[in-house]
Design an enzyme around this catalytic site. Structure first.
Site, mmCIF file in Angstrom:
data_model
loop_
_atom_site.group_PDB
_atom_site.id
_atom_site.type_symbol
_atom_site.label_atom_id
_atom_site.label_comp_id
_atom_site.label_asym_id
_atom_site.label_seq_id
_atom_site.Cartn_x
_atom_site.Cartn_y
_atom_site.Cartn_z
ATOM 1 N N ASP A 34 0.837 -1.202 0.000
ATOM 2 C CA ASP A 34 0.000 0.000 0.000
ATOM 3 C C ASP A 34 0.874 1.254 0.000
ATOM 4 O OD1 ASP A 34 -2.001 1.876 0.396
ATOM 5 O OD2 ASP A 34 -3.074 0.675 1.862
ATOM 6 N N ASP A 35 0.854 1.982 -1.100
ATOM 7 C CA ASP A 35 1.625 3.231 -1.243
ATOM 8 C C ASP A 35 3.132 3.001 -1.363
ATOM 9 O OD1 ASP A 35 -0.860 4.344 -0.844
ATOM 10 O OD2 ASP A 35 -0.304 5.539 0.899
ATOM 11 N N CYS A 74 -6.151 4.043 -3.177
ATOM 12 C CA CYS A 74 -6.407 2.667 -2.754
ATOM 13 C C CYS A 74 -7.623 1.981 -3.370
ATOM 14 C CB CYS A 74 -6.544 2.618 -1.237
ATOM 15 S SG CYS A 74 -5.149 3.287 -0.328
ATOM 16 N N ARG A 78 -7.679 -1.254 -6.144
ATOM 17 C CA ARG A 78 -8.058 -2.604 -5.717
ATOM 18 C C ARG A 78 -9.263 -3.115 -6.499
ATOM 19 N NH1 ARG A 78 -5.162 -3.133 -0.713
ATOM 20 N NH2 ARG A 78 -3.958 -1.198 -0.637
ATOM 21 N N LYS A 128 -5.745 -5.902 3.893
ATOM 22 C CA LYS A 128 -6.668 -4.779 3.692
ATOM 23 C C LYS A 128 -7.617 -5.022 2.525
ATOM 24 C CE LYS A 128 -6.368 0.023 2.094
ATOM 25 N NZ LYS A 128 -5.480 1.176 1.904
ATOM 26 N N HIS A 130 -10.856 -2.740 1.648
ATOM 27 C CA HIS A 130 -11.105 -1.379 1.182
ATOM 28 C C HIS A 130 -11.977 -1.277 -0.070
ATOM 29 C CE1 HIS A 130 -9.270 2.931 1.561
ATOM 30 N NE2 HIS A 130 -10.547 2.849 1.879
ATOM 31 N N SER A 153 -8.413 1.379 5.317
ATOM 32 C CA SER A 153 -7.043 1.805 5.588
ATOM 33 C C SER A 153 -6.739 1.977 7.072
ATOM 34 C CB SER A 153 -6.743 3.124 4.873
ATOM 35 O OG SER A 153 -6.666 2.947 3.478
ATOM 36 N N HIS A 220 1.477 2.387 3.933
ATOM 37 C CA HIS A 220 0.515 3.486 4.088
ATOM 38 C C HIS A 220 0.698 4.105 5.473
ATOM 39 C CE1 HIS A 220 -3.298 5.623 4.365
ATOM 40 N NE2 HIS A 220 -3.582 5.311 3.110
ATOM 41 N N ASP A 272 -0.330 -0.801 -4.763
ATOM 42 C CA ASP A 272 -1.630 -0.321 -5.233
ATOM 43 C C ASP A 272 -1.552 1.039 -5.920
ATOM 44 O OD1 ASP A 272 -1.184 1.187 -2.929
ATOM 45 O OD2 ASP A 272 -3.255 1.046 -2.218
ATOM 46 N N ASN A 273 -0.519 1.815 -5.623
ATOM 47 C CA ASN A 273 -0.332 3.120 -6.274
ATOM 48 C C ASN A 273 1.027 3.662 -5.866
ATOM 49 O OD1 ASN A 273 -2.849 3.786 -4.013
ATOM 50 N ND2 ASN A 273 -0.833 4.685 -3.630
ATOM 51 N N LYS A 287 1.593 9.567 -5.152
ATOM 52 C CA LYS A 287 0.233 9.086 -4.923
ATOM 53 C C LYS A 287 -0.786 10.210 -5.160
ATOM 54 C CE LYS A 287 -2.760 7.379 -1.210
ATOM 55 N NZ LYS A 287 -2.840 6.881 0.176
#
Length: 436
Positions: A34-35, A74, A78, A128, A130, A153, A220, A272-273, A287
């Site tokens: 994540d991130d 996010c 996903r 996660k 989300h 998150s 994240h 994810d990004n 992001k």
């Protein structure tokens, strides 16, 4: 009868091959951080910390230099991964699901987990979700046999949203449909997810292939790391967090090898990004922005004896391509209305096969179209974030040649007006094709 299940059943009946429930079909493991930024892995140029296990994974498979996610935050990212569709097509292209939200991934959407489950795979998500926290949106109603993790998150833990006077609860932690904890100590999230993944691998029925989606909360913000990794890197807490994620990958690979199923497991690692506080060097942006740094992420795929080892792939690939590709690998030849391409053959022989160029569309965090990439060209038509309007004025339509300008520093739109018009046409055609 649920029309979604009817369509899915017909599709499987027509398109599937080799659906005996045995371990000949490969296990599928997606390791989704994540991130995590483009340069936040050793083999992508990480500075201040090491990622030996991720580096080993790259040496055992393919490292992608042009790997994209179709969203820069996010929830939509996903949604794209699990549906094989652009987030705008499933109504999750704008912003993210919050604890006060009442929407999510609608049950009529067919997920990768649902198709694999119908095809005989055991399916699980660890980490996660989300994609909506109301009952009908939860993982156990979206094709996952098992869910161990959190619904959204980690920064939403007991967070107060001033704009609508909403106090979110302590972060709920689930095992399947039951909340087994609230406000869990986030220092141990990575460790808990890793231990659960290893446990599931050890306990799997070897007569049944599995799909495991390990969706880590880190890196994240807020950042947390267990004591074992605290102070481990030269970069500080962020580096420590990445090193623990790397350890997680190492533990999972070790478990696969000890159970004798590593050779028959396809492992996909990506983020994810782009990063919020990490590094996307040499890319521009971060992001929540449609510059390369928001959408181009590290991407590694390993599948022993089926794809080459230690190769760098410059072809443009995205997480949208995973759905159709994995279905073919699992014995399902195709599913209708997916936005990605089946790249199974390319993965097997990337040095000799060439992927045909396909456009990739970039939506801003506000849900508006902002850019398109086609081949080496990337056209930006708008910019909600990543542009200082007060300082630099209105955002100008800009064109970049990513083959020679990976940092998107030199606008060449005036020199290539015909390319600008061609890419504008692609955007118009795509938006006209959408059914709102």
């Amino acid at each position: 009868m649920d029309i979604r299940l009817l369509i899915l059943g017909v599709c499987l009946a027509i398109k599937c091959v080799g659906f005996s429930q045995n371990s000949e079909r490969p296990n599928i493991l997606i390791f989704f951080t994540d991130d995590q930024g483009y340069a936040d892995v050793g083999v992508y140029g990480a500075e201040g910390f090491e990622t030996p296990h991720l580096d080993d994974l790259a040496s055992e498979g393919l490292k992608f230099t042009n790997f994209y996610v179709p969203a820069n935050v996010c929830t939509p990212s996903r949604a794209a991964l699990l549906t094989g569709k652009y987030p705008i097509k499933v109504g999750l292209h704008s912003g993210v699901v919050s604890p006060y939200s009442t929407h999510g991934l609608e049950p009529e959407e067919i997920t990768l987990a649902e198709v694999l489950k119908e095809g005989g795979y055991a399916t699980s998500i660890i980490g996660k979700w989300h994609l909506g926290h109301e009952e009908r949106y939860m993982p156990y109603n979206q094709g996952f046999d098992e869910f161990y993790g959190v619904p959204y998150s980690n920064d939403m833990d007991s967070y107060y949203y001033k704009h609508n006077d909403f106090q979110s609860p302590p972060l709920p932690f689930y095992r399947n449909e039951k909340i087994i904890g609230e406000g869990v100590d986030q220092r141990y999230l990575t460790k808990m997810y890793t231990e659960e993944a290893v446990k599931q691998i050890e306990e799997r029925n070897t007569e049944k292939s599995f799909f495991m989606y390990v969706a880590h909360n880190m890196p994240h913000e807020p950042l947390y790391v267990s004591e074992k990794f605290e102070g481990k890197s030269d970069l500080g807490l962020y580096g420590d967090v990445i090193m623990e994620l790397d350890w997680s990958m190492g533990q999972i690979v070790k478990a696969l090898k000890e159970e004798g199923i590593y050779e028959n497991t396809i492992i996909i690692f990506t983020s994810d990004n782009g990063p919020r506080i990490g590094s996307a060097k040499p890319l521009r942006g971060m992001k929540a922005e449609t510059w390369e740094g928001g959408h181009r992420v590290p991407g590694i795929i390993s599948w022993p004896n089926n794809i080459p080892k230690n190769e760098v792939i410059n072809a443009v690939v995205s997480t949208l391509d995973l759905f159709p590709t994995l279905l073919d690998i699992a014995g399902i030849r195709e599913m209708p209305n997916l936005d990605g391409r089946n790249i199974k053959k390319f993965l097997s022989n990337p040095s000799k096969l060439e992927l045909q160029d396909e456009p990739i569309f970039f939506y801003g965090r506000n849900g508006e179209m902002e850019a398109v990439r086609y081949g080496k060209w990337k056209l930006h038509i708008a910019k909600a974030r990543g542009w200082n309007k007060k300082k630099d004025g209105s955002f100008p339509v800009s064109l970049y040649d990513l083959d020679i300008d990976i940092s998107e520093s030199t606008d060449v739109s005036k020199q290539h007006s015909e390319i600008v018009e061609k890419l504008k046409k692609l955007i118009k055609e795509f938006e006209n094709s959408l059914k709102y």
